[in-house]
Design a protein around this motif. Structure first.
Motif, PDB file in Angstrom:
ATOM      1  N   LYS A  90     -63.751 -64.703 -26.747  1.00 24.58           N
ATOM      2  CA  LYS A  90     -64.373 -65.732 -25.912  1.00 24.58           C
ATOM      3  C   LYS A  90     -63.629 -65.959 -24.598  1.00 24.58           C
ATOM      4  CE  LYS A  90     -67.348 -66.792 -29.097  1.00 24.58           C
ATOM      5  NZ  LYS A  90     -68.685 -66.312 -29.009  1.00 24.58           N
ATOM      6  N   LEU A  91     -63.120 -64.904 -23.990  1.00 23.11           N
ATOM      7  CA  LEU A  91     -62.362 -65.062 -22.762  1.00 23.11           C
ATOM      8  C   LEU A  91     -63.021 -64.275 -21.638  1.00 23.11           C
ATOM      9  CD1 LEU A  91     -59.770 -66.639 -22.173  1.00 23.11           C
ATOM     10  CD2 LEU A  91     -58.525 -64.527 -22.367  1.00 23.11           C
ATOM     11  N   SER A  92     -63.103 -64.905 -20.475  1.00 18.03           N
ATOM     12  CA  SER A  92     -63.724 -64.262 -19.319  1.00 18.03           C
ATOM     13  C   SER A  92     -62.692 -63.408 -18.579  1.00 18.03           C
ATOM     14  CB  SER A  92     -64.270 -65.325 -18.373  1.00 18.03           C
ATOM     15  OG  SER A  92     -63.198 -66.073 -17.827  1.00 18.03           O
ATOM     16  N   THR A  93     -63.135 -62.769 -17.526  1.00 20.01           N
ATOM     17  CA  THR A  93     -62.240 -61.930 -16.730  1.00 20.01           C
ATOM     18  C   THR A  93     -61.120 -62.761 -16.117  1.00 20.01           C
ATOM     19  OG1 THR A  93     -64.123 -60.496 -16.248  1.00 20.01           O
ATOM     20  CG2 THR A  93     -62.189 -60.224 -14.871  1.00 20.01           C
ATOM     21  N   SER A  94     -61.428 -63.981 -15.688  1.00 22.47           N
ATOM     22  CA  SER A  94     -60.370 -64.821 -15.113  1.00 22.47           C
ATOM     23  C   SER A  94     -59.326 -65.191 -16.159  1.00 22.47           C
ATOM     24  CB  SER A  94     -60.969 -66.071 -14.472  1.00 22.47           C
ATOM     25  OG  SER A  94     -61.716 -66.804 -15.420  1.00 22.47           O
ATOM     26  N   GLY A  95     -59.731 -65.385 -17.405  1.00 24.29           N
ATOM     27  CA  GLY A  95     -58.773 -65.639 -18.485  1.00 24.29           C
ATOM     28  C   GLY A  95     -57.903 -64.421 -18.758  1.00 24.29           C
ATOM     29  N   LEU A  96     -58.499 -63.250 -18.641  1.00 23.22           N
ATOM     30  CA  LEU A  96     -57.724 -62.021 -18.826  1.00 23.22           C
ATOM     31  C   LEU A  96     -56.696 -61.852 -17.718  1.00 23.22           C
ATOM     32  CD1 LEU A  96     -60.627 -59.664 -19.905  1.00 23.22           C
ATOM     33  CD2 LEU A  96     -58.813 -60.589 -21.362  1.00 23.22           C
ATOM     34  N   ILE A  97     -57.071 -62.241 -16.515  1.00 24.35           N
ATOM     35  CA  ILE A  97     -56.122 -62.182 -15.402  1.00 24.35           C
ATOM     36  C   ILE A  97     -54.992 -63.185 -15.631  1.00 24.35           C
ATOM     37  CG2 ILE A  97     -55.870 -62.605 -12.925  1.00 24.35           C
ATOM     38  CD1 ILE A  97     -58.713 -61.367 -12.645  1.00 24.35           C
ATOM     39  N   ALA A  98     -55.316 -64.339 -16.211  1.00 25.21           N
ATOM     40  CA  ALA A  98     -54.266 -65.314 -16.544  1.00 25.21           C
ATOM     41  C   ALA A  98     -53.307 -64.744 -17.587  1.00 25.21           C
ATOM     42  CB  ALA A  98     -54.894 -66.617 -17.036  1.00 25.21           C
ATOM     43  N   ILE A  99     -53.834 -64.012 -18.571  1.00 26.19           N
ATOM     44  CA  ILE A  99     -52.960 -63.338 -19.556  1.00 26.19           C
ATOM     45  C   ILE A  99     -52.082 -62.321 -18.841  1.00 26.19           C
ATOM     46  CG2 ILE A  99     -52.905 -61.710 -21.495  1.00 26.19           C
ATOM     47  CD1 ILE A  99     -55.360 -63.108 -22.621  1.00 26.19           C
ATOM     48  N   LEU A 100     -52.671 -61.554 -17.947  1.00 26.33           N
ATOM     49  CA  LEU A 100     -51.928 -60.556 -17.178  1.00 26.33           C
ATOM     50  C   LEU A 100     -50.773 -61.204 -16.420  1.00 26.33           C
ATOM     51  CD1 LEU A 100     -51.597 -57.746 -15.725  1.00 26.33           C
ATOM     52  CD2 LEU A 100     -53.292 -58.576 -14.101  1.00 26.33           C
ATOM     53  N   VAL A 101     -51.055 -62.297 -15.729  1.00 21.94           N
ATOM     54  CA  VAL A 101     -50.015 -62.987 -14.949  1.00 21.94           C
ATOM     55  C   VAL A 101     -48.953 -63.578 -15.873  1.00 21.94           C
ATOM     56  CG1 VAL A 101     -49.603 -64.966 -13.421  1.00 21.94           C
ATOM     57  CG2 VAL A 101     -51.525 -63.439 -12.987  1.00 21.94           C
ATOM     58  N   GLY A 102     -49.383 -64.223 -16.961  1.00 27.45           N
ATOM     59  CA  GLY A 102     -48.432 -64.823 -17.890  1.00 27.45           C
ATOM     60  C   GLY A 102     -47.543 -63.800 -18.561  1.00 27.45           C
ATOM     61  N   ALA A 103     -48.133 -62.718 -19.044  1.00 24.32           N
ATOM     62  CA  ALA A 103     -47.338 -61.677 -19.717  1.00 24.32           C
ATOM     63  C   ALA A 103     -46.382 -60.999 -18.746  1.00 24.32           C
ATOM     64  CB  ALA A 103     -48.268 -60.651 -20.364  1.00 24.32           C
ATOM     65  N   THR A 104     -46.847 -60.758 -17.526  1.00 25.14           N
ATOM     66  CA  THR A 104     -45.966 -60.159 -16.518  1.00 25.14           C
ATOM     67  C   THR A 104     -44.828 -61.115 -16.175  1.00 25.14           C
ATOM     68  OG1 THR A 104     -47.818 -58.906 -15.625  1.00 25.14           O
ATOM     69  CG2 THR A 104     -45.886 -59.126 -14.222  1.00 25.14           C
ATOM     70  N   GLY A 105     -45.145 -62.398 -16.085  1.00 27.21           N
ATOM     71  CA  GLY A 105     -44.111 -63.399 -15.800  1.00 27.21           C
ATOM     72  C   GLY A 105     -43.062 -63.467 -16.897  1.00 27.21           C
ATOM     73  N   VAL A 106     -43.504 -63.453 -18.141  1.00 25.83           N
ATOM     74  CA  VAL A 106     -42.563 -63.494 -19.271  1.00 25.83           C
ATOM     75  C   VAL A 106     -41.688 -62.240 -19.279  1.00 25.83           C
ATOM     76  CG1 VAL A 106     -42.396 -63.413 -21.789  1.00 25.83           C
ATOM     77  CG2 VAL A 106     -43.952 -65.026 -20.702  1.00 25.83           C
ATOM     78  N   GLY A 107     -42.307 -61.079 -19.148  1.00 20.37           N
ATOM     79  CA  GLY A 107     -41.545 -59.830 -19.144  1.00 20.37           C
ATOM     80  C   GLY A 107     -40.566 -59.751 -17.987  1.00 20.37           C
ATOM     81  N   SER A 108     -41.004 -60.178 -16.806  1.00 21.67           N
ATOM     82  CA  SER A 108     -40.130 -60.148 -15.628  1.00 21.67           C
ATOM     83  C   SER A 108     -38.972 -61.126 -15.768  1.00 21.67           C
ATOM     84  CB  SER A 108     -40.931 -60.478 -14.369  1.00 21.67           C
ATOM     85  OG  SER A 108     -41.926 -59.517 -14.158  1.00 21.67           O
ATOM     86  N   THR A 109     -39.257 -62.295 -16.316  1.00 20.26           N
ATOM     87  CA  THR A 109     -38.200 -63.291 -16.510  1.00 20.26           C
ATOM     88  C   THR A 109     -37.145 -62.768 -17.469  1.00 20.26           C
ATOM     89  OG1 THR A 109     -39.756 -65.094 -16.098  1.00 20.26           O
ATOM     90  CG2 THR A 109     -37.719 -65.662 -17.231  1.00 20.26           C
ATOM     91  N   LEU A 110     -37.589 -62.183 -18.570  1.00 21.33           N
ATOM     92  CA  LEU A 110     -36.621 -61.613 -19.520  1.00 21.33           C
ATOM     93  C   LEU A 110     -35.844 -60.462 -18.904  1.00 21.33           C
ATOM     94  CD1 LEU A 110     -38.593 -61.604 -22.862  1.00 21.33           C
ATOM     95  CD2 LEU A 110     -36.461 -62.789 -22.393  1.00 21.33           C
ATOM     96  N   LEU A 111     -36.526 -59.646 -18.132  1.00 20.64           N
ATOM     97  CA  LEU A 111     -35.888 -58.491 -17.522  1.00 20.64           C
ATOM     98  C   LEU A 111     -34.834 -58.898 -16.499  1.00 20.64           C
ATOM     99  CD1 LEU A 111     -36.151 -55.443 -17.785  1.00 20.64           C
ATOM    100  CD2 LEU A 111     -37.814 -55.482 -15.935  1.00 20.64           C
ATOM    101  N   GLN A 112     -35.100 -59.969 -15.764  1.00 23.06           N
ATOM    102  CA  GLN A 112     -34.170 -60.409 -14.717  1.00 23.06           C
ATOM    103  C   GLN A 112     -33.068 -61.318 -15.236  1.00 23.06           C
ATOM    104  OE1 GLN A 112     -36.557 -62.141 -11.665  1.00 23.06           O
ATOM    105  NE2 GLN A 112     -37.510 -60.221 -11.117  1.00 23.06           N
ATOM    106  N   SER A 113     -33.236 -61.899 -16.417  1.00 20.04           N
ATOM    107  CA  SER A 113     -32.242 -62.796 -17.016  1.00 20.04           C
ATOM    108  C   SER A 113     -31.753 -63.854 -16.025  1.00 20.04           C
ATOM    109  CB  SER A 113     -31.057 -62.001 -17.547  1.00 20.04           C
ATOM    110  OG  SER A 113     -31.452 -61.060 -18.491  1.00 20.04           O
ATOM    111  N   PRO A 114     -32.653 -64.720 -15.549  1.00 19.51           N
ATOM    112  CA  PRO A 114     -32.213 -65.736 -14.587  1.00 19.51           C
ATOM    113  C   PRO A 114     -31.191 -66.684 -15.211  1.00 19.51           C
ATOM    114  CG  PRO A 114     -34.427 -66.220 -15.351  1.00 19.51           C
ATOM    115  CD  PRO A 114     -34.051 -64.901 -15.918  1.00 19.51           C
ATOM    116  N   GLY A 115     -30.288 -67.146 -14.396  1.00 17.44           N
ATOM    117  CA  GLY A 115     -29.241 -68.043 -14.875  1.00 17.44           C
ATOM    118  C   GLY A 115     -27.964 -67.330 -15.274  1.00 17.44           C
TER     119      GLY A 115
END
Length: 159
Positions: A90-115
């Motif tokens: 039940k997810l539209s294309t905009s919801g899929l883009i939100a998943i894309l942004v969220g997953a990329t953000g999580v992966g990038s944050t872990l990869l960069q280890s801020p702090g």
């Protein structure tokens, strides 16, 4: 094209979109469970000869309070919620883009280890979570492109 033909074509488009969403939904449920369960394992290994032990994401949020970890947890939980919605198809294309942004953000944050000036080494769970985040982003991108191309093809044919 007459009105009944347009309605038939629109129903055909909706039917194909439903089938595509059902196909991808088989992947989103297990991904949602994996994303949530990986938050209960530490992402970083302790330094050799150190008594400091890194906790899982929940422990780090409670230990440090408002920080990068809290932001990562909020983004991760929102992404998991969207994955759960996508798992029922039940997810539209905009919801899929939100998943894309969220997953990329999580992966990038872990990869960069801020702090961390000198980040500690990752545990196997940390590496798996980074890989899983980018795989989730890739799946959401592929699903969104699939839906976009399908809709574009139908609109070019006169719907």
């Amino acid at each position: 094209m007459t009105m009944p033909e347009q309605m038939i074509r629109a129903e055909l488009l909706n039917s194909r979109i439903t089938r595509i969403n059902a196909l991808y939904a088989h992947f989103y449920g297990p991904l949602c469970l994996l994303v949530i369960s990986l938050t209960f394992f530490p992402y970083y290994e302790p330094e050799p000869h150190s008594s400091f032990i890194y906790g899982n994401l929940w422990q780090e949020v409670f230990r440090l309070g408002p920080s990068f970890d809290l932001m990562a947890l909020v983004v991760l939980l929102l992404t998991a919620l969207l994955l759960a919605v996508a798992a029922v198809g039940k997810l539209s294309t905009s919801g899929l883009i939100a998943i894309l942004v969220g997953a990329t953000g999580v992966g990038s944050t872990l990869l960069q280890s801020p702090g961390y000036v000198d980040p500690p080494p990752y545990t196997d769970f940390g590496v798996f979570d980074i890989v899983l985040s980018f795989l989730t982003a890739g799946l959401a991108l592929g699903h969104a492109v699939h839906l976009f191309v399908l809709e574009l093809a139908f609109h070019r044919r006169g719907v």
